[in-house]
Design an enzyme around this catalytic site. Structure first.
Site, PDB file in Angstrom:
ATOM      1  CB  CYS A 147      -5.872  -5.038   6.418  1.00  0.00           C
ATOM      2  SG  CYS A 147      -6.114  -3.463   7.591  1.00  0.00           S
ATOM      3  CG  HIS A 180      -0.269  -0.738   6.267  1.00  0.00           C
ATOM      4  ND1 HIS A 180      -1.322  -0.572   7.058  1.00  0.00           N
ATOM      5  CD2 HIS A 180       0.613   0.271   6.478  1.00  0.00           C
ATOM      6  CE1 HIS A 180      -1.063   0.460   7.767  1.00  0.00           C
ATOM      7  NE2 HIS A 180       0.206   0.956   7.519  1.00  0.00           N
TER       8      HIS A 180
END
Lengths: 64, 181
Positions: free
Chosen positions: B135, B92
């Site tokens: 991301c 992430h």
């Protein structure tokens, strides 16, 4: 990311790098082209995701 | 006599890829379903492209740095010349940051620095390829309807939207953080 098939980015990139010939710049354009066509469904809504390539390469890279 | 000549074709230069090819994959799998399939695909690709591949799962933020430093040492001590290195980082993330297994953040810039031409002699002037599956913010792209010249190209089977950001080449005069002369 699909919970069984993985991410469209890694799956497309590996498919292109294994099965296509060309410089890495050309291969990455093909990855971007394929990702631009792909729709990812998130919470029922189609989304788009595509890579951004920043390069400071001075020569071409051929992996095959 | 001065003759006008048209644009000349580029002379293509290529990196010498005859030496060793080394790859490091660092992947956080926690709360990232499907990451196993991505690792399998990368394993196949590195095998097919004749890379010596190392994979580590669930690094903490600190371990991202430590594993890159270990990789740098492996490259520096490799017996034959090294032609290129691939680093795959999957976690992430936010813009410029990756989240380790311990939820702590590590700066991408700190990771990139480890293999730059200053810090890794064996890779000086050699291609270093970073693949980052993470991301970079919170925005979601719904896509835009294709218009203009593209309309004529749409067929029944084609998708009629295109990502918001494509067909752009970012050309900066200097790398981030450096003066442009």
């Amino acid at each position: 990311r699909h919970d069984q098939k993985g991410s469209s980015f890694i799956q497309i990139l590996t498919d292109v790098f294994i099965n296509k010939k060309g410089s890495i710049s050309e291969l990455l354009i093909e990855v971007t082209r394929r990702m631009a066509k792909t729709e990812v469904i998130q919470e029922g809504t189609p989304r788009k995701v595509n890579p951004e390539i920043q390069s400071t390469l001075r020569k071409q890279v051929y992996l095959q | 006599e001065l003759k006008m000549s048209g644009p000349q074709p580029l002379q293509e230069e290529v990196y010498d890829m005859s030496g060793a090819r080394l790859a490091l994959t660092l992947c956080v799998t926690k709360a990232r379903e499907g990451s196993g399939a991505d690792m399998d695909a990368l394993k196949r690709m590195f095998h097919q492209l004749r890379f010596e591949s190392t994979m580590k799962t669930d690094p903490t933020a600190q371990q991202f740095l430590e594993e890159l430093e270990k990789f740098q040492q492996v490259i520096e001590n490799w017996e034959e010349p090294v032609s290129c290195a691939f680093v795959v980082l999957m976690a992430h993330g936010e813009e410029g940051l990756l989240k380790g297994e311990d939820e702590q953040m590590v700066k991408l810039e700190d990771l990139f620095e480890i293999l730059n031409n200053k810090n890794c002699r064996a890779l000086r002037g050699k291609p270093k390829v970073y693949i980052i599956q993470a991301c970079r913010g919170e925005h979601r792209d719904l896509g835009e309807t294709i218009g203009g010249d593209e309309v004529a190209m749409i067929t029944k089977d084609d998708l009629q939207t295109i990502p918001t950001y494509t067909d752009t080449l970012h050309i900066y005069s200097t790398v981030e953080g450096y003066i442009s002369y």
